[in-house]
Scaffold this motif. Structure first.
Motif, PDB file in Angstrom:
ATOM      1  N   ARG A   1       0.926  -1.241  -0.054  1.00 51.03           N
ATOM      2  CA  ARG A   1       0.106  -0.060  -0.024  1.00 51.03           C
ATOM      3  C   ARG A   1       0.821   1.181   0.168  1.00 51.03           C
ATOM      4  O   ARG A   1       1.855   1.237   0.934  1.00 51.03           O
ATOM      5  CB  ARG A   1      -0.905  -0.022   1.286  1.00 51.03           C
TER       6      ARG A   1
ATOM      7  N   CYS B   1       1.038   5.709  -1.078  1.00 58.87           N
ATOM      8  CA  CYS B   1       0.185   6.965  -1.401  1.00 58.87           C
ATOM      9  C   CYS B   1       1.139   7.900  -2.354  1.00 58.87           C
ATOM     10  O   CYS B   1       2.336   7.695  -2.163  1.00 58.87           O
ATOM     11  CB  CYS B   1       0.009   7.748   0.067  1.00 58.87           C
ATOM     12  N   THR B   2       0.585   8.859  -2.910  1.00 59.71           N
ATOM     13  CA  THR B   2       1.584   9.617  -3.977  1.00 59.71           C
ATOM     14  C   THR B   2       1.153  10.979  -3.672  1.00 59.71           C
ATOM     15  O   THR B   2      -0.095  11.415  -3.369  1.00 59.71           O
ATOM     16  CB  THR B   2       1.306   9.058  -5.145  1.00 59.71           C
TER      17      THR B   2
ATOM     18  N   THR C   1       6.497  14.616   2.548  1.00 58.90           N
ATOM     19  CA  THR C   1       5.116  14.811   2.691  1.00 58.90           C
ATOM     20  C   THR C   1       4.680  15.682   3.786  1.00 58.90           C
ATOM     21  O   THR C   1       3.572  16.162   3.505  1.00 58.90           O
ATOM     22  CB  THR C   1       4.658  13.404   3.293  1.00 58.90           C
TER      23      THR C   1
ATOM     24  N   ASP D   1      -5.620  15.098   0.917  1.00 57.19           N
ATOM     25  CA  ASP D   1      -5.172  14.023   1.115  1.00 57.19           C
ATOM     26  C   ASP D   1      -4.214  13.399   0.155  1.00 57.19           C
ATOM     27  O   ASP D   1      -4.961  13.481  -0.994  1.00 57.19           O
ATOM     28  CB  ASP D   1      -6.256  13.094   1.928  1.00 57.19           C
ATOM     29  N   PHE D   2      -3.270  12.846   0.409  1.00 55.47           N
ATOM     30  CA  PHE D   2      -2.474  12.213  -0.586  1.00 55.47           C
ATOM     31  C   PHE D   2      -3.224  10.954  -1.339  1.00 55.47           C
ATOM     32  O   PHE D   2      -3.864  10.163  -0.614  1.00 55.47           O
ATOM     33  CB  PHE D   2      -1.145  11.634   0.183  1.00 55.47           C
ATOM     34  N   MET D   3      -3.341  10.883  -2.538  1.00 53.61           N
ATOM     35  CA  MET D   3      -3.928   9.831  -3.209  1.00 53.61           C
ATOM     36  C   MET D   3      -3.252   8.329  -2.921  1.00 53.61           C
ATOM     37  O   MET D   3      -2.101   8.267  -2.771  1.00 53.61           O
ATOM     38  CB  MET D   3      -3.692   9.760  -4.669  1.00 53.61           C
ATOM     39  N   GLN D   4      -4.361   7.285  -2.284  1.00 54.07           N
ATOM     40  CA  GLN D   4      -3.811   6.125  -2.193  1.00 54.07           C
ATOM     41  C   GLN D   4      -3.867   5.326  -3.477  1.00 54.07           C
ATOM     42  O   GLN D   4      -4.602   5.302  -4.083  1.00 54.07           O
ATOM     43  CB  GLN D   4      -4.786   5.358  -1.138  1.00 54.07           C
TER      44      GLN D   4
ATOM     45  N   PRO E   1       2.651   4.718   3.638  1.00 50.15           N
ATOM     46  CA  PRO E   1       2.085   5.463   4.984  1.00 50.15           C
ATOM     47  C   PRO E   1       2.717   5.054   6.174  1.00 50.15           C
ATOM     48  O   PRO E   1       2.889   3.819   6.377  1.00 50.15           O
ATOM     49  CB  PRO E   1       0.672   5.152   4.692  1.00 50.15           C
TER      50      PRO E   1
END
Length: 884
Positions: free
Chosen positions: A27, A29-30, A396, A424-427, A751
């Protein structure tokens, strides 16, 4: 246009055939933020903006447009139908919905206008307000007077916002690109209102916390990139930390002293200063008016004379008289401004070359946020890189804070469009591919965290070095110890190294000579001391004095590779230890035809090993920032000795400056011959691979943007097809074309972890393109800062790789870069092409291009001026990996 031309122009990038499944799921995030658009049925209306002075002459300078349009918004809002607009600062304006009329004209008066918009008559006296103190009140009033502009706003076209929704569903169009351009202009305008420096889609605030000193009066300035992107997850805002370089604001003379390390103003090189200062903006005391620097005076302040036009003494008379005086006298005696040190220094010209306006240098201060576009020194560049590194957790935090402080929700155009941006950062879902096992002569090695150790390993195919020479340009190197240690560690790698045929020290008297002279004299010594003067050495080890940027490097490489036909390895041994020499031996072994290591199991790439396949790596190297007129260098490397994926050769050509498309892939010559790059490489593949023609061609292309993908398919690929047909009309290999991009702003994070993503990480979902075939790969282990993935775009795949097969191929090619004991961030053929282009570009670095171009130039396919042709490599080295 005939049908054949029409066929050439319809190639477009392929659609995604599916998704990869191999690897351990992870998993991530970007730094993409989801964007929602409520008013999808609206239109952006595009208008052209023309600005004129009161006398009808067009306004050509930059910077004034936004002030004029802000005044229109303030003064004529009702005539604009109450519409908010997005303005690009030059000739383009967008609104949501139409303006009241297709053509609008306004007259705008600005109270204070910078020097760029003031076109004086050339006889104005210099100074903070451009006027003397007493007897020329009318001219003083005229100089500080407001400026009048005429503005024409004309309808051009309209862009449906639904094109964004269509693109997200896989229906790409020019209208979508236009709509995204509007939204990007909105972001630029938002930043401009905050007084930011704008550099394409990046913006930089005037905040001391963002600055870091690089030396020489240059600052590194941290800012943010922001742009809208179409993704599988919908529209996103991509935001990233970015850097630029600016000049240090403050007293102008202090900047020049720092920039030249001069010590005091009287040791400044004013010819160099003139080049550095051109077009920089200054504030002039005591009136704090702003001007743009045009140049310098020819004389010092005390000697530079000018004519001052003044009204005669008769009251209200119309007669004028001219008096001649020096700039120093004018400021000290007429303006009563005390000058401490400017008298013996040149003045700053803020007028025009033929109509100068002179200012004493100590009254001038550089304004903040002025971009420095000249080439950085080695020290400045390394300092910029070192001070700009940010660990994933820090990045981040900075980006989260930036998106929340951006206040995009208050931007009127975005509100009108119903655009909201998630903070929020994209998952995203990632996968981690297992590292391939590597094979050495004495066993296999499993990479750990993208790295492996060769200290106790023998190279897979070690070479033997017999006839070789050592040359020493350094006064500090113990060459006897160097040869002893190199032989010792070479034996540990399986390389047999005989004693050098001769070891030559540079004559101390030659060390002050120009680089070309020093190289020529050293080559003369080599030739004179060889036991067999008809047989040049196979290899020369060259010891340089400077660790980086040695002036000897380019001329030496050219002399060895072009004239002598001898392999050469340069080194600058400040700290010679086992690790240093092992890295040196990696390069030497490959240059002389050896192989350091291989993939232990090549079944990961069956479509390559089952059929004769050639791999091309293509790159174009341009001149450094601040250099103009320097030819671009196009390099193509190709695999040889199939089924090996470890041996390559290069073909390198020059072309017009800053041209990205390679124009010499196919080059018809008289007599139906082809002098292009591709034929040269295909013939070498045939000879080195037991007379087999490749049935498959895999092309890795570096350095092109998404807007150039169609050019790659319709210009470069077309040339390659023509080269194949010219070689054999009946031969039709299958092609796969992959573009690799490093210059992008997408980053991935784990994350809750302070670590970089693990090596082998692949992402081909959510953040990728909704239609086209792309994926991100982080093959390397990011040890410093935040890992930058490579963005791969598959433009064509006739071979028929599955997504997993293609990703395994790219991943494996990141582990076979023979110069390194780590996985690299990009496929090895691309890195080799970059090395070849960079090394050969050094051939031209210390030469007069105007001389080399005479009689040896080449006309590019688009008819650009002649560029100097690169010297041809000697036949003994041209098929080698000389660039390693």
């Amino acid at each position: 246009m005939d049908t054949s031309e029409q066929k050439q122009m319809i190639r477009v990038p392929m659609s995604r055939p599916g998704y990869g499944t191999k690897g351990q799921k992870i998993r991530l995030c970007t730094n993409h933020f989801n964007v929602k658009i409520a008013n999808i049925d609206d239109y952006f209306f595009h208008y052209s903006v023309a600005l004129y002075y009161e006398d009808g002459k067009p306004v050509e300078m930059k910077g004034i447009g936004r002030k004029v349009m802000d005044k229109i918004n303030e003064t004529y809002r009702s005539e604009m139908g109450g519409k908010d607009f997005a303005y690009d600062g030059e000739k383009t304006l967008f609104t949501v919905g139409s303006l009241p009329r297709n053509k609008l004209e306004f007259t705008v008066v600005l109270d204070k206008v910078s020097s760029e918009s003031c076109r004086n008559d050339g006889k104005s006296s210099p100074g903070g307000d451009g006027s003397p103190r007493e007897n020329d009140k009318k001219r003083r009033k005229r100089a500080s007077q407001s400026k009048t502009f005429r503005v024409e706003i004309s309808y051009a076209t309209k862009i449906p916002m639904k094109a964004i929704g269509d693109a997200l569903r896989g229906k790409d169009s020019q209208e979508f690109l236009d709509a995204i351009r509007v939204l990007d202009i909105v972001l630029r305008q938002h930043a401009a209102k905050q007084g930011c420096l704008l550099v394409r889609q990046s913006f930089f605030h005037d905040d001391d916390r963002n600055f870091t000193e690089l030396g020489g009066g240059i600052l590194g300035c941290r800012g943010f990139h922001s742009s809208f992107r179409a993704t599988q997850n919908g529209l996103s805002l991509n935001m990233d930390v970015t850097l630029t370089t600016i000049v240090q604001p403050g007293p102008l003379v202090d900047f020049l002293i720092n920039n030249q390390n001069a010590g005091d103003p009287y040791h400044i090189d004013w010819a160099k200063a003139k080049r550095t200062l051109k077009n920089l903006r200054i504030k002039v005391a005591p009136a704090n008016t702003e001007w743009r620097i045009c140049g310098l005076s020819e004389e010092t302040c005390k000697r530079q004379r000018f004519s001052l036009r003044r009204r005669s003494s008769e009251r209200d008379g119309d007669e004028f008289q001219e008096i001649e005086l020096t700039v120093y006298d004018y400021f000290v005696n007429q303006r009563k401004i005390r000058l401490q040190y400017s008298g013996d220094l040149p003045c700053i010209n803020v007028g025009k070359p033929k109509r100068p306006t002179y200012i004493p240098i100590e009254l001038c201060s550089l304004l903040p946020l002025q971009r420095y576009t000249k080439a950085l020194t080695v020290h400045q560049r390394s300092s910029l890189v070192e001070k700009s590194r940010q660990k994933p957790q820090e990045k981040t935090r900075i980006l989260t804070d930036a998106i929340r402080r951006s206040n995009y929700a208050a931007e009127p155009i975005l509100r009108t469009c119903g655009i909201s941006i998630n903070s929020d950062f994209m998952q995203v879902d990632g996968r981690v591919l297992a590292a391939p096992k590597l094979s050495f002569k004495d066993g296999d090695e499993f990479p750990r965290n993208g790295r492996w150790n060769v200290n106790r390993k023998k190279f897979k195919e070690p070479i033997t070095i017999k006839n070789w020479v050592l040359v020493n340009f350094s006064a500090r190197c113990d060459t006897r110890s160097l040869c002893r240690d190199l032989t010792k560690f070479g034996e540990m790698k399986g390389i047999s190294i005989a004693a050098p045929s001769c070891s030559i020290e540079e004559n101390p008297q030659d060390r002050r000579a120009p680089p070309l002279v020093r190289v020529d004299k050293m080559i003369e010594q080599v030739r004179s001391q060889l036991p067999d003067k008809r047989k040049p050495p196979i290899f020369i080890l060259c010891v340089l004095a400077e660790r980086k940027n040695s002036e000897i490097y380019g001329p030496w490489k050219k002399k060895a590779l072009v004239d002598l036909g001898t392999f050469t390895q340069c080194l600058a041994p400040q700290r010679v230890n086992e690790q240093y020499l092992n890295n040196l031996l990696l390069k030497i072994n490959v240059k002389l035809g050896g192989v350091n290591y291989q993939l232990a199991v090549e079944r990961n790439i069956p479509l390559f090993t089952n059929k004769p396949t050639i791999i091309f790596g293509m790159d174009v190297s341009h001149g450094s920032p601040g250099q103009s007129g320097v030819p671009s260098i196009a390099a193509v490397v190709s695999s040889r000795c199939w089924p090996s994926i470890y041996k390559y050769r290069a073909s390198v050509r020059s072309q017009s400056p800053k041209v990205e498309m390679i124009d010499s892939l196919f080059k018809p010559l008289p007599g139906e011959n082809d002098g292009g790059i591709i034929r040269e490489l295909l013939e070498d593949f045939y000879i080195s691979s037991n007379q087999v023609k490749p049935l498959q061609v895999i092309i890795f292309r570096d350095g092109v943007s998404e807007s150039q993908f169609k050019q790659v398919l319709n210009i470069e690929y077309e040339q390659i097809l023509q080269a194949c047909k010219a070689l054999d009309e009946s031969w039709s290999p299958k092609f796969t074309i992959i573009v690799a991009q490093k210059n992008h702003h997408t980053r991935f994070f784990q994350p809750g972890s302070s670590d970089n993503v693990p090596p082998g990480t692949i992402v081909d979902n959510k953040v990728c393109h909704p239609q086209y075939y792309d994926f991100y790969m982080c093959a390397h282990a990011g040890m410093i800062g935040t890992s930058r993935p490579t963005h791969y775009h598959v433009l064509l795949d006739e071979i028929g790789f599955s997504p997993d097969e293609l990703q395994e191929l790219v991943h494996s090619l990141s582990y076979v870069y023979q110069r390194s004991t780590t996985a690299i961030s990009i496929a090895a053929p691309i890195r080799y092409a970059h090395l070849a282009a960079t090394q050969v570009s050094q051939f031209l670095k210390y030469e007069d291009l105007s001389e080399t171009s005479s009689g040896h130039g080449s006309m590019t396919s688009v008819g650009n001026p002649l560029v100097p042709e690169l010297p041809k490599l000697h036949e003994r080295v041209c098929t080698s990996m000389f660039f390693c």
